[in-house]
Design an enzyme around this catalytic site. Structure first.
Site, PDB file in Angstrom:
ATOM      1  N   ASP A 182       1.080 -11.559   6.599  1.00 52.21           N
ATOM      2  CA  ASP A 182       1.652 -10.696   5.567  1.00 52.21           C
ATOM      3  C   ASP A 182       2.961 -10.071   6.022  1.00 52.21           C
ATOM      4  O   ASP A 182       3.645  -9.421   5.224  1.00 52.21           O
ATOM      5  CB  ASP A 182       0.658  -9.602   5.161  1.00 52.21           C
ATOM      6  CG  ASP A 182       0.180  -8.784   6.342  1.00 52.21           C
ATOM      7  OD1 ASP A 182      -0.500  -9.361   7.206  1.00 52.21           O
ATOM      8  OD2 ASP A 182       0.482  -7.575   6.410  1.00 52.21           O
ATOM      9  N   GLY A 225      -0.237   6.524   1.154  1.00 54.10           N
ATOM     10  CA  GLY A 225       0.966   5.833   0.708  1.00 54.10           C
ATOM     11  C   GLY A 225       2.257   6.368   1.283  1.00 54.10           C
ATOM     12  O   GLY A 225       3.344   5.957   0.866  1.00 54.10           O
ATOM     13  N   ASP A 272       9.189  -5.878   8.012  1.00 59.79           N
ATOM     14  CA  ASP A 272       8.114  -4.952   8.389  1.00 59.79           C
ATOM     15  C   ASP A 272       8.206  -4.536   9.856  1.00 59.79           C
ATOM     16  O   ASP A 272       7.449  -4.997  10.706  1.00 59.79           O
ATOM     17  CB  ASP A 272       6.738  -5.555   8.090  1.00 59.79           C
ATOM     18  CG  ASP A 272       6.454  -5.590   6.591  1.00 59.79           C
ATOM     19  OD1 ASP A 272       7.066  -4.800   5.861  1.00 59.79           O
ATOM     20  OD2 ASP A 272       5.639  -6.412   6.158  1.00 59.79           O
ATOM     21  N   GLY A 306       0.789  -1.224   0.000  1.00 62.83           N
ATOM     22  CA  GLY A 306       0.000   0.000   0.000  1.00 62.83           C
ATOM     23  C   GLY A 306       0.818   1.268   0.000  1.00 62.83           C
ATOM     24  O   GLY A 306       0.301   2.337  -0.325  1.00 62.83           O
ATOM     25  N   ARG A 307       2.080   1.181   0.371  1.00 61.84           N
ATOM     26  CA  ARG A 307       2.950   2.361   0.342  1.00 61.84           C
ATOM     27  C   ARG A 307       4.398   1.994   0.054  1.00 61.84           C
ATOM     28  O   ARG A 307       5.309   2.768   0.314  1.00 61.84           O
ATOM     29  CB  ARG A 307       2.861   3.102   1.667  1.00 61.84           C
ATOM     30  CG  ARG A 307       3.207   2.238   2.852  1.00 61.84           C
ATOM     31  CD  ARG A 307       3.136   3.008   4.118  1.00 61.84           C
ATOM     32  NE  ARG A 307       3.271   2.111   5.257  1.00 61.84           N
ATOM     33  CZ  ARG A 307       3.409   2.539   6.493  1.00 61.84           C
ATOM     34  NH1 ARG A 307       3.452   3.826   6.738  1.00 61.84           N
ATOM     35  NH2 ARG A 307       3.507   1.690   7.485  1.00 61.84           N
ATOM     36  N   ARG A 315      14.563   0.016   1.661  1.00 60.75           N
ATOM     37  CA  ARG A 315      14.907  -1.234   2.320  1.00 60.75           C
ATOM     38  C   ARG A 315      15.328  -2.265   1.288  1.00 60.75           C
ATOM     39  O   ARG A 315      14.899  -2.223   0.129  1.00 60.75           O
ATOM     40  CB  ARG A 315      13.770  -1.723   3.202  1.00 60.75           C
ATOM     41  CG  ARG A 315      12.447  -1.960   2.526  1.00 60.75           C
ATOM     42  CD  ARG A 315      11.391  -2.305   3.557  1.00 60.75           C
ATOM     43  NE  ARG A 315      10.174  -2.802   2.942  1.00 60.75           N
ATOM     44  CZ  ARG A 315       9.105  -3.186   3.626  1.00 60.75           C
ATOM     45  NH1 ARG A 315       9.119  -3.143   4.946  1.00 60.75           N
ATOM     46  NH2 ARG A 315       8.030  -3.630   3.000  1.00 60.75           N
ATOM     47  N   ARG A 344       6.167 -12.927   0.957  1.00 55.04           N
ATOM     48  CA  ARG A 344       5.625 -13.216   2.285  1.00 55.04           C
ATOM     49  C   ARG A 344       4.719 -14.445   2.249  1.00 55.04           C
ATOM     50  O   ARG A 344       4.325 -14.898   1.184  1.00 55.04           O
ATOM     51  CB  ARG A 344       4.789 -12.022   2.772  1.00 55.04           C
ATOM     52  CG  ARG A 344       5.549 -10.714   2.739  1.00 55.04           C
ATOM     53  CD  ARG A 344       4.709  -9.634   2.019  1.00 55.04           C
ATOM     54  NE  ARG A 344       5.487  -8.411   1.844  1.00 55.04           N
ATOM     55  CZ  ARG A 344       5.698  -7.541   2.815  1.00 55.04           C
ATOM     56  NH1 ARG A 344       5.173  -7.740   4.000  1.00 55.04           N
ATOM     57  NH2 ARG A 344       6.435  -6.471   2.607  1.00 55.04           N
ATOM     58  N   LYS A 384       9.839   2.560   0.912  1.00 53.35           N
ATOM     59  CA  LYS A 384       8.681   2.509   1.808  1.00 53.35           C
ATOM     60  C   LYS A 384       8.268   3.932   2.151  1.00 53.35           C
ATOM     61  O   LYS A 384       9.059   4.705   2.689  1.00 53.35           O
ATOM     62  CB  LYS A 384       9.015   1.738   3.080  1.00 53.35           C
ATOM     63  CG  LYS A 384       7.806   1.526   3.987  1.00 53.35           C
ATOM     64  CD  LYS A 384       8.134   0.567   5.113  1.00 53.35           C
ATOM     65  CE  LYS A 384       6.901   0.272   5.960  1.00 53.35           C
ATOM     66  NZ  LYS A 384       7.198  -0.710   7.022  1.00 53.35           N
TER      67      LYS A 384
END
EC number: 2.7.7.-
Length: 519
Positions: free
Chosen positions: A270, A136, A280, A102-103, A193, A200, A123
């Site tokens: 996820d 986002g 994450d 989503g971002r 990153r 995932r 990110k």
């Protein structure tokens, strides 16, 4: 460095969303083409020189306007083909369907100096078809936390994604930090990153939930080809071996988390890496007084599903979700059970290995696990800092006149210290008796413990101090933390303050003991 040669195997092999727009929608394919949204005034705040070297970036390139423009999303290097990946997930135990990047926008892959291909992601790079109406973007506080923890975990020896750069956007976004009805503007930032793969568990769960067995199989075949090239065979036999290795890597990962007291905070499927990497970084934390029920995530404050002590069980549950997603590829899904049993065996072996190392034993017997658990109970009841407890134990000898002096800096509550002193002295007597029959020489024992018990961990209050300074334009603490965390097991002269227990003012402070998924 030049010319950079980007590879884009994920989008070359897997099906693309035919619609080219940012409209939030259900996507049936594996990815969507999407460009980063430009930012007004990008400014480089920090970078990892080690990651840059792996990616073959010249040191001079890192401070050029071109580098800042590219890794803020304002420009692209030749060969980059940005895209967002589609996946689903179980969140807090419930299937939520499609999620996706989503971002996050992937720029492509680079061949590293170590011969490994690495994906580069931005990110906070702006909206994608998976943003579900959000902007986002990512706030500076969460971006600093991800940047620092990615590098800190690597230097602790824990499998993790890495971070190349941290860039402020010059813009603000509105966030409700604790989801309590108090939104406020915050500065935004972008982290680049880096990892060999960001695939995932949820990458496979989504097509399986839709009955799209063709896409599921293609994703599995691609992941094995790219990320597990050492595995050979075909069909179900290959898939069984692959799943078993995922289980092994996941068990090793969680054992490392438990060794250093790391709490991920949001172990949704996820957020589980197919390579067994920590991925994450959100409302994470390090436990202080060894409370197995502690979670830093206020969203999880009631159920405590992702509490420190539950992480091995949650990882196993998540692997079960992955197994169910893969089941349509098997004539007999029972063959996946061997992988789940592999997780149990691997985790128990790693737990024994780490207990022996943290206590300085040559090997770990059943009664040693009881001794280890007894120390954890002592730490909790006496409210002792986990990191400092094991650090002090590494310097302890049975002939010390005041047996508790080694833990002088580890106690959070003097009343609890005094109340539990007899129990602690009794434990030390048991420990001394065990050391007397252990074959390791004293010097070797000390070194073994030093390598298993970090002196410096990325405590939330340290990160919060760096965040507050950075929000005022002062980057000294950010850079100091990055430097200290490069050598977490070594004594660093002049850096003693970074090894202290959590101060009392941080016990219940937002950003120190209470965090959320708001970012």
């Amino acid at each position: 460095m030049w010319p950079l040669r980007f590879n884009n195997r994920f989008i070359a092999v897997l099906p693309c969303d035919p619609e080219v727009s940012l409209r939030s929608r259900q996507v049936l394919e594996a990815w969507s083409g999407v460009a980063p949204t430009p930012v007004p005034v990008p400014c480089l705040l920090a970078y990892s020189s080690e990651v840059a070297a792996i990616l073959n970036f010249d040191a001079e390139e890192l401070v050029t306007p071109r580098f800042v423009e590219v890794f803020s999303g304002n420009a692209l290097y030749p060969g980059m083909q940005p895209y967002a990946v589609n996946y689903g997930g179980h969140q807090f135990g419930q299937w939520v369907g499609q999620l996706g990047d989503g971002r996050v926008i992937t720029l492509g892959e680079l061949l590293g100096a170590d011969g490994v291909y690495y994906e580069l992601q931005l990110k906070g790079a702006g909206p994608t078809p998976y943003s579900r109406g959000a902007d986002g973007r990512a706030v500076l506080r969460s971006s600093i936390r991800e940047f620092l923890c990615s590098e800190a975990m690597h230097h602790l020896g824990i499998p993790t994604t890495r971070a190349l750069s941290l860039i402020a956007t010059g813009d603000t976004v509105i966030r409700d930090m604790l989801y309590d009805g108090h939104p406020a503007p915050e500065p935004s930032a972008i982290v680049c990153r880096v990892a060999p793969s960001f695939v995932r568990f949820g990458t496979f769960e989504l097509p399986a939930s839709r009955g799209d067995i063709d896409l599921l199989r293609r994703l599995v075949e691609f992941t094995i080809m790219r990320d597990y090239p050492h595995l050979h065979g075909a069909g179900e036999t290959l898939y069984v071996d692959w799943f078993a290795e995922i289980c092994t890597r996941t068990a090793e990962l969680v054992a490392h988390w438990m060794r250093v007291g790391f709490v991920h905070g949001v172990m949704n499927t996820d957020n589980m890496s197919i390579l067994g990497l920590t991925i994450d970084y959100g409302p994470y934390g390090w436990i202080d007084n060894n409370d197995l029920d502690w979670t830093p995530n206020v969203t999880d404050a009631q159920s405590r599903r992702y509490r420190f002590g539950a992480q091995p069980q949650v990882a196993y549950w998540n692997l079960g979700c992955l197994a169910r997603a893969l089941a349509p590829l098997f004539s007999d899904a029972a063959s996946l059970q061997a992988g789940l049993e592999r997780f149990r065996a691997t985790y128990l072996a790693a737990e024994r290995r780490d207990a022996a190392a943290k206590l300085g034993f040559a090997a770990c017997f059943d009664e040693d696990l009881e001794l280890f658990d007894a120390l954890r109970t002592c730490m909790h009841q006496a409210e002792m800092d986990m990191t400092l407890t094991f650090l002090g134990l590494a310097d302890w000898e049975p002939n010390m006149p005041d047996s508790l002096s080694l833990w002088a800096e580890a106690f959070y509550d003097p009343v609890k210290r005094d109340a539990q002193a007899p129990m602690l002295r009794d434990w030390l007597q048991r420990y001394a008796a065990r050391l007397s029959v252990d074959p390791l020489p004293v010097a070797e024992r000390h070194e073994r413990m030093r390598l298993a018990n970090p002196r410096y961990v990325l405590r939330n209050y340290l990160t919060q101090q760096a965040i507050e300074c950075a929000e005022q334009g002062d980057l000294i603490e950010l850079h100091a933390l990055l430097e200290v965390m490069r050598r977490p097991y070594d004594f660093q002269l002049g850096r003693e303050a970074y090894a202290m227990r959590r101060p009392e003012w941080a016990r219940s402070r937002i950003g120190c003991s209470m965090l959320s998924c708001s970012s």
